[in-house]
Design an enzyme around this catalytic site. Structure first.
Site, PDB file in Angstrom:
ATOM      1  N   TYR A 182       9.440 -11.421 -22.142  1.00  0.00           N
ATOM      2  CA  TYR A 182      10.355 -10.324 -21.765  1.00  0.00           C
ATOM      3  C   TYR A 182      11.370 -10.758 -20.709  1.00  0.00           C
ATOM      4  O   TYR A 182      11.087 -11.601 -19.832  1.00  0.00           O
ATOM      5  CB  TYR A 182       9.537  -9.154 -21.219  1.00  0.00           C
ATOM      6  CG  TYR A 182      10.374  -8.039 -20.648  1.00  0.00           C
ATOM      7  CD1 TYR A 182      10.514  -7.902 -19.256  1.00  0.00           C
ATOM      8  CD2 TYR A 182      11.042  -7.136 -21.465  1.00  0.00           C
ATOM      9  CE1 TYR A 182      11.282  -6.890 -18.710  1.00  0.00           C
ATOM     10  CE2 TYR A 182      11.813  -6.119 -20.932  1.00  0.00           C
ATOM     11  CZ  TYR A 182      11.935  -6.003 -19.546  1.00  0.00           C
ATOM     12  OH  TYR A 182      12.711  -5.002 -19.019  1.00  0.00           O
ATOM     13  N   HIS A 192       0.865  -1.181   0.000  1.00  0.00           N
ATOM     14  CA  HIS A 192       0.000   0.000   0.000  1.00  0.00           C
ATOM     15  C   HIS A 192       0.901   1.230   0.000  1.00  0.00           C
ATOM     16  O   HIS A 192       1.866   1.298   0.774  1.00  0.00           O
ATOM     17  CB  HIS A 192      -0.887   0.014   1.241  1.00  0.00           C
ATOM     18  CG  HIS A 192      -1.639   1.299   1.435  1.00  0.00           C
ATOM     19  ND1 HIS A 192      -2.323   1.928   0.421  1.00  0.00           N
ATOM     20  CD2 HIS A 192      -1.809   2.072   2.548  1.00  0.00           C
ATOM     21  CE1 HIS A 192      -2.896   3.022   0.904  1.00  0.00           C
ATOM     22  NE2 HIS A 192      -2.592   3.152   2.176  1.00  0.00           N
ATOM     23  N   HIS A 252      -8.479   7.146  -1.451  1.00  0.00           N
ATOM     24  CA  HIS A 252      -7.441   6.692  -0.517  1.00  0.00           C
ATOM     25  C   HIS A 252      -6.115   6.504  -1.242  1.00  0.00           C
ATOM     26  O   HIS A 252      -5.202   7.313  -1.093  1.00  0.00           O
ATOM     27  CB  HIS A 252      -7.900   5.398   0.140  1.00  0.00           C
ATOM     28  CG  HIS A 252      -6.960   4.905   1.184  1.00  0.00           C
ATOM     29  ND1 HIS A 252      -7.202   3.801   1.953  1.00  0.00           N
ATOM     30  CD2 HIS A 252      -5.745   5.363   1.589  1.00  0.00           C
ATOM     31  CE1 HIS A 252      -6.195   3.618   2.791  1.00  0.00           C
ATOM     32  NE2 HIS A 252      -5.285   4.545   2.587  1.00  0.00           N
ATOM     33  N   HIS A 293       0.977   5.790  -0.877  1.00  0.00           N
ATOM     34  CA  HIS A 293       0.236   7.038  -1.116  1.00  0.00           C
ATOM     35  C   HIS A 293       0.900   7.802  -2.246  1.00  0.00           C
ATOM     36  O   HIS A 293       1.024   9.015  -2.210  1.00  0.00           O
ATOM     37  CB  HIS A 293       0.210   7.893   0.161  1.00  0.00           C
ATOM     38  CG  HIS A 293      -0.636   7.303   1.227  1.00  0.00           C
ATOM     39  ND1 HIS A 293      -0.596   7.739   2.534  1.00  0.00           N
ATOM     40  CD2 HIS A 293      -1.537   6.306   1.217  1.00  0.00           C
ATOM     41  CE1 HIS A 293      -1.449   7.049   3.270  1.00  0.00           C
ATOM     42  NE2 HIS A 293      -2.037   6.161   2.488  1.00  0.00           N
ATOM     43  N   ASP A 351       1.699  -3.974 -20.914  1.00  0.00           N
ATOM     44  CA  ASP A 351       2.736  -4.912 -20.436  1.00  0.00           C
ATOM     45  C   ASP A 351       2.488  -5.320 -18.985  1.00  0.00           C
ATOM     46  O   ASP A 351       2.397  -6.488 -18.649  1.00  0.00           O
ATOM     47  CB  ASP A 351       4.120  -4.255 -20.507  1.00  0.00           C
ATOM     48  CG  ASP A 351       4.633  -4.056 -21.919  1.00  0.00           C
ATOM     49  OD1 ASP A 351       5.610  -3.310 -22.083  1.00  0.00           O
ATOM     50  OD2 ASP A 351       4.042  -4.639 -22.854  1.00  0.00           O
TER      51      ASP A 351
HETATM   52  O1  LIG Z   1      -3.218   4.995   4.584  1.00  0.00           O
HETATM   53  C1  LIG Z   1      -3.044   4.558   5.698  1.00  0.00           C
HETATM   54  C2  LIG Z   1      -3.951   3.560   6.266  1.00  0.00           C
HETATM   55  O2  LIG Z   1      -4.734   2.997   5.203  1.00  0.00           O
HETATM   56  C3  LIG Z   1      -1.813   4.913   6.491  1.00  0.00           C
HETATM   57  O3  LIG Z   1      -2.109   5.057   7.776  1.00  0.00           O
HETATM   58  C4  LIG Z   1      -0.756   3.878   6.116  1.00  0.00           C
HETATM   59  O4  LIG Z   1      -0.335   4.265   4.849  1.00  0.00           O
HETATM   60  C5  LIG Z   1       0.404   3.777   7.074  1.00  0.00           C
HETATM   61  O5  LIG Z   1      -0.060   3.167   8.231  1.00  0.00           O
HETATM   62  P1  LIG Z   1       0.880   2.145   9.037  1.00  0.00           P
HETATM   63  O6  LIG Z   1       2.137   2.909   9.432  1.00  0.00           O
HETATM   64  O7  LIG Z   1       1.214   0.991   8.123  1.00  0.00           O
HETATM   65  O8  LIG Z   1       0.017   1.753  10.199  1.00  0.00           O
END
Ligand SMILES: O=C(CO)[C@@H](O)[C@@H](O)COP(=O)(O)O
Length: 230
Positions: free
Chosen positions: A227, A108, A173, A110, A133
């Site tokens: 590839y 995950h 998000h 940002h 790709d």
């Molecule tokens: O976007 C969020 C939760 O979805 C952030 O709080 C996350 O990126 C980081 O949280 P953590 O440090 O992994 O608890």
């Protein structure tokens, strides 16, 4: 010590090292700010996962402070790092592992351009060969979901099950990516931000030109199966 215990111990040690080391890639590629973002890895052959501790600086992440959890997202008491709280996204990562057995890593971030597409609730259209790709088509939008229960995990699984893309933009998000292992999921996160930026710039200059589906299919097959080095 029996072989199963040795297998478990060595698998956990290897997963801790891999997951800890990969967090530096999120910083290197500019995909996170402060402590945002997280990476987890499934412990191969075991109903366990390793994930980062919540809110800990990337500079201070080590194999020893990674957190070992069950695939229900419960910290395994008495193990290295278990005195700390796991990532606030642990439930989401665990839900993916329980429902997508082929997934070995979850990331995950940002990252700016991917989050911008998520803020618009718009899938990234597959208008460059790099997307064909890597993602085999558009990068989809997942539902708006609040952290803290299985909502985000359910949104990831519902969107990506049966989908070629290893990335989903959770509305308002940001991106979650999956892979056969944690390294593969990190690659998907890196390539996602690259295409998110390129297509954003392209669209700001005018109309986008789509790629015929049969071309997308052949590009995806080549990249996934031909590839690189084999
Ligand atoms: O976007 C969020 C939760 O979805 C952030 O709080 C996350 O990126 C980081 O949280 P953590 O440090 O992994 O608890």
């Amino acid at each position: 010590m029996n072989t199963h215990t040795l297998d478990l111990d060595s698998a956990v040690i290897a997963t801790r090292a891999e997951v800890a080391e990969l967090h530096a890639e999120l910083v290197r590629y500019g995909l996170v700010a402060w402590t945002g973002g997280n990476i987890s890895g499934r412990v191969p052959g075991h109903e366990l996962m390793v994930i980062k501790p919540s809110g800990v600086s990337y500079d201070n992440l080590t194999p020893e402070n990674m957190i070992l959890c069950t695939l229900d997202g419960v910290v395994v008491a008495g193990t290295l790092g278990s005195e700390n709280s796991p990532s606030s996204d642990t439930a989401a990562h665990a839900y993916v592992y329980r429902n997508m057995p082929e997934v070995g890593g979850v990331v995950h971030t940002h990252s700016t351009y991917a989050v911008a597409w998520a803020a618009r609730g718009e899938p990234i259209p597959c208008v460059i060969t790099a997307m064909a790709d890597e993602f085999g088509g558009d990068v989809p939008i997942g539902p708006f979901a609040i952290i803290g229960d299985d909502s985000i995990g359910k949104g990831i699984v519902e969107t990506l099950t049966g989908h070629r893309s290893r990335a989903v933009l959770m509305q308002n998000h940001g991106p979650f990516t999956i892979g056969r292992d944690a390294s593969d999921a990190v690659k998907a996160a890196v390539m996602l931000e690259d295409v998110a930026r390129t297509v954003h710039v392209a669209r700001s200059g005018g109309e986008l030109v789509s790629i015929p589906q049969d071309r997308i299919d052949s590009l995806f097959h080549r990249y996934q199966h031909v590839y690189g080095q084999h």
